[in-house]
Design a protein around this motif. Structure first.
Motif, PDB file in Angstrom:
ATOM      1  N   ALA A 155       0.846  -1.667  -0.044  1.00  0.00           N
ATOM      2  CA  ALA A 155      -0.408  -0.048  -0.044  1.00  0.00           C
ATOM      3  C   ALA A 155       0.530   1.287   0.207  1.00  0.00           C
ATOM      4  O   ALA A 155       2.428   1.417   0.266  1.00  0.00           O
ATOM      5  N   PHE A 156       0.116   2.020  -0.073  1.00  0.00           N
ATOM      6  CA  PHE A 156       1.161   4.003  -0.393  1.00  0.00           C
ATOM      7  C   PHE A 156       1.923   3.695   0.825  1.00  0.00           C
ATOM      8  O   PHE A 156       2.762   4.574   1.180  1.00  0.00           O
ATOM      9  N   GLU A 157       0.749   4.122   1.884  1.00  0.00           N
ATOM     10  CA  GLU A 157       1.971   3.445   3.948  1.00  0.00           C
ATOM     11  C   GLU A 157       1.633   2.128   4.005  1.00  0.00           C
ATOM     12  O   GLU A 157       1.083   1.900   4.701  1.00  0.00           O
ATOM     13  N   GLU A 158       3.052   2.547   4.828  1.00  0.00           N
ATOM     14  CA  GLU A 158       3.437   0.745   5.198  1.00  0.00           C
ATOM     15  C   GLU A 158       4.499   1.076   6.123  1.00  0.00           C
ATOM     16  O   GLU A 158       5.319   1.960   6.075  1.00  0.00           O
ATOM     17  N   TRP A 159       3.590   0.592   7.234  1.00  0.00           N
ATOM     18  CA  TRP A 159       4.227   0.651   8.653  1.00  0.00           C
ATOM     19  C   TRP A 159       4.747  -0.967   9.282  1.00  0.00           C
ATOM     20  O   TRP A 159       3.540  -1.796   9.303  1.00  0.00           O
ATOM     21  N   VAL A 160       5.653  -0.373  10.495  1.00  0.00           N
ATOM     22  CA  VAL A 160       5.807  -1.690  11.487  1.00  0.00           C
ATOM     23  C   VAL A 160       5.558  -1.705  12.853  1.00  0.00           C
ATOM     24  O   VAL A 160       6.319  -0.134  13.067  1.00  0.00           O
ATOM     25  N   ASP A 161       4.785  -1.933  13.338  1.00  0.00           N
ATOM     26  CA  ASP A 161       5.558  -2.200  14.723  1.00  0.00           C
ATOM     27  C   ASP A 161       6.636  -2.587  15.358  1.00  0.00           C
ATOM     28  O   ASP A 161       6.394  -3.653  15.768  1.00  0.00           O
ATOM     29  N   LEU A 162       6.904  -1.611  16.066  1.00  0.00           N
ATOM     30  CA  LEU A 162       8.698  -1.703  16.159  1.00  0.00           C
ATOM     31  C   LEU A 162       8.543  -2.598  17.422  1.00  0.00           C
ATOM     32  O   LEU A 162       9.765  -3.371  17.783  1.00  0.00           O
ATOM     33  N   GLU A 163       7.664  -2.771  19.062  1.00  0.00           N
ATOM     34  CA  GLU A 163       8.101  -3.385  19.956  1.00  0.00           C
ATOM     35  C   GLU A 163       7.540  -4.963  19.277  1.00  0.00           C
ATOM     36  O   GLU A 163       8.046  -6.193  19.354  1.00  0.00           O
ATOM     37  N   SER A 164       6.485  -5.200  18.301  1.00  0.00           N
ATOM     38  CA  SER A 164       6.055  -6.626  17.785  1.00  0.00           C
ATOM     39  C   SER A 164       7.933  -7.562  16.962  1.00  0.00           C
ATOM     40  O   SER A 164       7.825  -8.815  17.420  1.00  0.00           O
ATOM     41  N   VAL A 165       8.112  -6.036  16.520  1.00  0.00           N
ATOM     42  CA  VAL A 165       9.710  -6.601  15.918  1.00  0.00           C
ATOM     43  C   VAL A 165      10.814  -7.538  16.888  1.00  0.00           C
ATOM     44  O   VAL A 165      11.317  -8.531  16.797  1.00  0.00           O
ATOM     45  N   ARG A 166      11.003  -6.640  17.274  1.00  0.00           N
ATOM     46  CA  ARG A 166      11.626  -6.806  18.942  1.00  0.00           C
ATOM     47  C   ARG A 166      10.831  -7.873  19.717  1.00  0.00           C
ATOM     48  O   ARG A 166      11.766  -9.119  20.205  1.00  0.00           O
ATOM     49  N   GLN A 167       9.632  -8.104  19.651  1.00  0.00           N
ATOM     50  CA  GLN A 167       9.442  -9.409  20.264  1.00  0.00           C
ATOM     51  C   GLN A 167       9.609 -10.884  19.821  1.00  0.00           C
ATOM     52  O   GLN A 167       9.855 -11.908  19.931  1.00  0.00           O
ATOM     53  N   CYS A 168       9.761 -10.843  17.817  1.00  0.00           N
ATOM     54  CA  CYS A 168      10.044 -11.598  17.290  1.00  0.00           C
ATOM     55  C   CYS A 168      11.435 -11.949  17.228  1.00  0.00           C
ATOM     56  O   CYS A 168      11.662 -12.872  17.241  1.00  0.00           O
ATOM     57  N   VAL A 169      12.165 -11.102  17.659  1.00  0.00           N
ATOM     58  CA  VAL A 169      13.367 -11.386  18.052  1.00  0.00           C
ATOM     59  C   VAL A 169      14.091 -12.318  18.979  1.00  0.00           C
ATOM     60  O   VAL A 169      14.745 -13.393  18.919  1.00  0.00           O
ATOM     61  N   ALA A 170      13.082 -12.202  19.805  1.00  0.00           N
ATOM     62  CA  ALA A 170      12.984 -12.730  21.269  1.00  0.00           C
ATOM     63  C   ALA A 170      12.657 -14.432  21.092  1.00  0.00           C
ATOM     64  O   ALA A 170      13.000 -15.002  21.372  1.00  0.00           O
ATOM     65  N   ILE A 171      11.812 -14.108  20.577  1.00  0.00           N
ATOM     66  CA  ILE A 171      10.652 -15.580  19.496  1.00  0.00           C
ATOM     67  C   ILE A 171      11.879 -16.424  18.621  1.00  0.00           C
ATOM     68  O   ILE A 171      11.838 -17.746  18.643  1.00  0.00           O
ATOM     69  N   TYR A 172      12.012 -15.731  18.314  1.00  0.00           N
ATOM     70  CA  TYR A 172      12.724 -16.319  16.574  1.00  0.00           C
ATOM     71  C   TYR A 172      13.854 -17.393  17.452  1.00  0.00           C
ATOM     72  O   TYR A 172      14.580 -18.470  17.013  1.00  0.00           O
ATOM     73  N   ALA A 173      15.314 -16.588  18.495  1.00  0.00           N
ATOM     74  CA  ALA A 173      16.443 -17.188  19.246  1.00  0.00           C
ATOM     75  C   ALA A 173      15.278 -18.434  20.393  1.00  0.00           C
ATOM     76  O   ALA A 173      15.935 -19.409  20.493  1.00  0.00           O
ATOM     77  N   ARG A 174      13.811 -17.901  20.934  1.00  0.00           N
ATOM     78  CA  ARG A 174      13.704 -18.971  21.364  1.00  0.00           C
ATOM     79  C   ARG A 174      13.329 -20.073  20.356  1.00  0.00           C
ATOM     80  O   ARG A 174      12.686 -21.459  20.987  1.00  0.00           O
ATOM     81  N   VAL A 175      12.558 -20.348  19.843  1.00  0.00           N
ATOM     82  CA  VAL A 175      12.235 -20.997  18.467  1.00  0.00           C
ATOM     83  C   VAL A 175      13.741 -21.762  18.191  1.00  0.00           C
ATOM     84  O   VAL A 175      13.334 -23.104  18.348  1.00  0.00           O
ATOM     85  N   ILE A 176      14.539 -20.614  17.745  1.00  0.00           N
ATOM     86  CA  ILE A 176      15.703 -21.752  17.459  1.00  0.00           C
ATOM     87  C   ILE A 176      16.120 -23.025  18.583  1.00  0.00           C
ATOM     88  O   ILE A 176      16.959 -23.727  18.918  1.00  0.00           O
TER      89      ILE A 176
END
Ligand SMILES: [Zn+2]
Length: 379
Positions: A353-374
């Motif tokens: 879309a014309f305006e694209e954004w990500v919620d930064l807190e959810s990206v931080r949570q994903c760093v922790a989640i991906y490490a835990r998945v590994i």
């Protein structure tokens, strides 16, 4: 800005518009080089592997001590075009969001996966299994990058870091494209006894396929994917207004459920065309397959989905929703070669879309989640 915001901003700043989607698009070379250099800089060996000339995947492996499962962390480097956007490659942060093309789809997932690799690598106790990081080209068009990965590498499971609003996606539908051509007889428009109208005959096909769509909608629903569906996407026919048209061509798209193979679908289509030919000997049509990509269905109780659910619950304080996605993804390409895949990633809005954004807190949570998945999957 912290390390995560800096990394994500660096990725958004690099134009990586898919050149097959947008003629003249920058392509993935610059962002791939950046990702590989960044990984080298933190001591992770990363390779560039050309899929098309000047369009490389990035592949990196954290080697385990042996005897554990291998997890693939996959994400795409390309973005869709930027027409209509204000400074798409100047990331800006406001209200806990980062704005810019690719911030959400899906440089956020790539950044989270890269930082998770660093977190794993910095630990003193090594994993038993390997982590294979693949940042791929061309997901937004033909999926060439993940196809190349599926040919060269294997893993016991793949986590695709696409944005999913922190939901666990274990299934999506496939699709099948076909063309149907009706054959008429060209004749002067004043000679109805000679002409056969291929466009009018296509009208019968359209009515019959609308009926098939109603049948599909009434079949028992898949628990995560509802039902299959069918629509006419394109049509062309005729030469000029004063002639009977010799040909009319219809493009059909079917969205398929697990179990709806190409054989099953084409038998349904042929059945319809044969019935129309029986009803009227002047009716003649040809069915042509164009492209088909299979659905994805990963065991929601299997080791990968279980590891993601546990990692997300440990980080977020509650189990994530397990769901199906309406759209097709690279996960099906991996599933086809026997690598069970799931999707899990940050939240935001504005993909394509014309305006694209990500919620930064959810990206931080994903760093922790991906490490835990590994940890959970490869231990
Ligand atoms: Zn994406």
């Amino acid at each position: 800005m912290d390390a995560l915001e800096n990394l994500l901003a660096d990725l958004v700043r690099i134009d990586s518009v898919n050149p097959d989607l947008v003629p003249g698009g920058a392509g993935e070379a610059a962002v791939a080089a950046f990702v590989a250099d960044w990984l080298q800089g933190v001591g992770i060996d990363a390779q560039l592997e050309d899929v098309r000339p000047g369009r490389p995947n990035v592949v990196a492996r954290l080697r385990g001590s042996g005897g554990g499962r291998t997890l693939m962390l996959n994400g795409h480097l390309d973005t869709v075009g930027v027409v209509g956007m204000d400074s798409p490659h100047s990331p800006r942060v406001a209200g806990g969001r980062m704005y810019g093309r690719g911030a959400y789809d899906m440089k956020c997932g790539l950044a989270a996966a890269m930082l998770a690799l660093v977190a794993i690598r910095e630990r003193s106790t090594p994993l038993r299994g390997d982590v294979l990081f693949t940042a791929v080209i061309d997901e937004e068009n033909a999926g060439l990058g993940t196809r190349a990965i599926a040919e060269r590498y294997t893993a016991d499971g793949a986590l695709i870091a696409e944005p999913t609003e922190l939901s666990l996606i274990v299934a999506h539908r496939g699709f099948a494209w076909h063309e149907i051509e009706t054959h008429g007889v060209a004749a002067h428009g004043s000679l109805p006894e000679e002409g056969v109208d291929a466009i009018a005959h296509m009208g019968r096909v359209l009515v019959a396929f609308e009926g098939l769509q109603r049948v599909l909608a009434s079949r028992p629903a898949h628990p995560l994917l509802r039902t299959g569906s069918l629509h006419a996407g394109l049509i062309r026919g005729g030469q000029e207004l004063t002639s009977y048209p010799a040909s009319c061509v219809l493009g059909l798209e079917r969205r398929t459920l697990p179990g709806e193979t190409l054989e099953v679908i084409e038998a349904e289509y042929r059945g319809i065309l044969e019935r129309l030919a029986t009803d009227d000997p002047a009716f003649s049509a040809t069915l042509r397959p164009l492209l088909a990509c299979s659905p994805m269905e990963t065991d929601p109780q299997g080791p990968l989905a279980t590891a993601v659910r546990a990692a997300a619950a440990a980080t977020l304080g509650q189990e994530p929703e397990t769901a199906g996605a309406p759209f097709w993804t690279d996960g099906a390409t991996l599933a086809e070669v026997g690598i069970p895949a799931v999707l899990f990633g940050p939240g935001g809005a504005g993909a394509h879309a014309f305006e694209e954004w990500v919620d930064l807190e959810s990206v931080r949570q994903c760093v922790a989640i991906y490490a835990r998945v590994i940890d959970g999957f490869c231990a």
